[in-house]
Design an enzyme around this catalytic site. Structure first.
Site, PDB file in Angstrom:
ATOM      1  N   LYS A  66      40.041  35.482  65.381  1.00  0.00           N
ATOM      2  CA  LYS A  66      39.339  36.144  64.279  1.00  0.00           C
ATOM      3  C   LYS A  66      40.370  36.860  63.443  1.00  0.00           C
ATOM      4  CE  LYS A  66      34.956  36.938  63.065  1.00  0.00           C
ATOM      5  NZ  LYS A  66      33.788  36.119  63.445  1.00  0.00           N
TER       6      LYS A  66
ATOM      7  N   ASP B 184      33.452  34.615  56.986  1.00  0.00           N
ATOM      8  CA  ASP B 184      32.714  35.603  57.771  1.00  0.00           C
ATOM      9  C   ASP B 184      32.260  36.653  56.749  1.00  0.00           C
ATOM     10  OD1 ASP B 184      32.361  36.183  60.898  1.00  0.00           O
ATOM     11  OD2 ASP B 184      32.662  38.118  59.939  1.00  0.00           O
TER      12      ASP B 184
HETATM   13  N1  GLU Z   1      32.315  33.466  61.161  1.00  0.00           N
HETATM   14  C1  GLU Z   1      31.447  32.556  61.889  1.00  0.00           C
HETATM   15  C2  GLU Z   1      31.215  33.078  63.292  1.00  0.00           C
HETATM   16  O1  GLU Z   1      31.349  34.229  63.581  1.00  0.00           O
HETATM   17  C3  GLU Z   1      31.947  31.123  61.836  1.00  0.00           C
HETATM   18  C4  GLU Z   1      33.283  30.886  62.443  1.00  0.00           C
HETATM   19  C5  GLU Z   1      33.837  29.479  62.192  1.00  0.00           C
HETATM   20  O2  GLU Z   1      33.127  28.662  61.628  1.00  0.00           O
HETATM   21  O3  GLU Z   1      34.978  29.259  62.595  1.00  0.00           O
HETATM   22  O4  GLU Z   1      30.801  32.353  64.154  1.00  0.00           O
END
Ligand code: GLU
Length: 422
Positions: A103, A143
């Site tokens: 992340k 996100d």
């Molecule tokens: N931000 C989204 C999550 O928390 C998607 C993450 C992604 O697609 O890599 O799952």
């Protein structure tokens, strides 16, 4: 207990101990592999220089390249990003994608920056992390506070260093290799998970009363899918306030309003209520789809829903989770309920690598099948281990990550025995 990572660690250790994977593997699995902090200095529109701090935390890559969103938000700090990175490892494992977890984020309020300032900030961040991300290493995605436009800037900036590389991020605009159905995917996946848990209780969405916190990407698409399947969205909120309508808010009208005005503020299809009272509204299903740590020991006793479907990442503190368990409220955890986004991210990455486009029908059908299978597996562990869905989801994820970790050479006698018995 209040910090984001304390919550994630609590859920991880609770499940890991239940499974008896051993303290050595437990320690290895929870610690992030790499934490990067970069200073992003940009020229603002008024020609002043300003610095922002960005992070990319890579939690685990035992099952494949690391995967997870980029958050632009004033709450972003290393503890939060750390917790979200670990949640991504377990989320990709629950839905059995060939990925690890990561992340990132920048501590910034994107609403305070102009379009061109945001573009410069995104590019400066990529200058700082381009050598630790990549289609086979770590693949960011949208996100909170980021979107398809942010991903387009990332493809452009990353490609300056490494050549044309659309697979370095997912959630891109369709014109740059994005996938049909990606924007709606988290909300669609949440609706699939909601239907699955209701079916287990011999219920369906028709006429069910739902309260949703958040009308961003996750909340708005979830609202649309749940509404289309016959549910009554009796209350809904965003950062500007909350509205209530006993007979159900017209979600099509609300969507048109927010598309025109940018928020639910000024919408006249419901009564304005204090957002603090949202969780105590009498309903069948509560969907927290905004920030983390919103369901706490201070409000868990007031929650008047029978089901909580976690659209947000980490919305429930361990104390609140315990209160819900005691009160017989069924919680579908984030790492399952909101996994639809990363599932379609995976489809996007696959399409980029194969240079072949899927139809929206195919994306939807495959998403339905991945989400239903994950729910079925989690449910069956919950039944056999007599535990709640969160513990079961963590057990499923931990077993997959632990097996991969052990197979790649980090021996653990305890764990190999468990694996061999299955
Ligand atoms: N931000 C989204 C999550 O928390 C998607 C993450 C992604 O697609 O890599 O799952």
């Amino acid at each position: 207990m209040s910090s984001a990572s304390e919550g994630t660690q609590h859920y991880f250790h609770r499940a890991a101990r239940e499974m008896g994977i051993g303290s050595r593997l437990e320690k290895v699995m929870i610690a992030p592999k790499r934490e990067v902090r970069v200073e992003c200095t940009i020229e603002m529109d008024n020609h002043e220089l300003e610095s922002f701090v960005g992070y990319r935390i890579q939690h685990d890559n035992s099952r494949g390249p690391m995967k997870g969103g980029l958050r632009f938000h004033p709450h972003v700090d290393p503890d939060e990003v750390n917790s979200l990175a670990a949640l991504m490892t377990f989320k990709t494992a629950v839905v059995n994608l060939p990925y690890g977890g990561a992340k990132g984020g920048i501590n910034v309020d994107p609403a305070k920056l102009s379009h061109s300032e945001l573009q410069r900030l995104t590019r400066s961040f990529i200058d700082g992390i381009h050598d630790i991300i990549g289609p086979q290493m770590d693949i960011p995605a949208p996100d909170m506070g980021t979107n398809a436009q942010t991903m387009a800037w990332i493809v452009d900036q990353y490609s300056k260093y490494h050549g044309w590389s659309p697979a370095v991020v997912t959630g891109k605009p369709l014109e740059l290799g994005g996938s049909a159905g990606r924007e709606a995917a988290t909300g669609r996946g949440l609706a699939i998970a909601t239907e699955a848990v209701l079916l287990d209780h011999s219920l369906d969405l028709d006429g069910l009363r739902i309260v949703i916190q958040g009308f961003g990407n996750v909340g708005s698409w979830a609202a649309r899918f749940l509404y289309d399947r016959g549910a009554k969205i009796v209350a809904i909120s965003d950062a500007t306030g909350a509205i209530y309508r006993k007979t159900g808010v017209d979600i099509n009208a609300l969507t048109a309003h927010t598309q025109a005005k940018g928020s639910i503020s000024g919408f006249d299809g419901g009564d304005r209520i204090n957002p603090e009272n949202l969780f105590s509204i009498e309903c069948d299903v509560l969907v927290p789809a905004a920030l983390g740590n919103v369901l706490t020991k201070d409000n868990a006793a007031d929650v008047a829903a029978k089901f909580i479907i976690e659209g947000a990442n980490g919305p429930t503190t361990p104390e609140a989770d315990e209160i819900f368990a005691k009160r017989g409220i069924t919680v579908v955890p984030d790492i399952l309920a909101n996994a639809g986004g990363v599932v379609v991210s995976y489809f996007e990455w696959v399409q980029n690598i194969q240079q072949f486009r899927w139809t929206e029908e195919r994306v939807i059908a495959e998403l339905q099948s991945v989400m239903s299978e994950a729910y079925r597996e989690v449910k069956s562990i919950a039944k056999s281990s007599r535990c709640d869905l969160r513990t079961a989801a963590f057990e499923l994820a931990i077993s997959r990550v632990a097996r991969a970790t052990a197979l790649r050479g980090l021996e653990n006698e305890n764990f190999c025995l468990i694996g061999a018995q299955k």
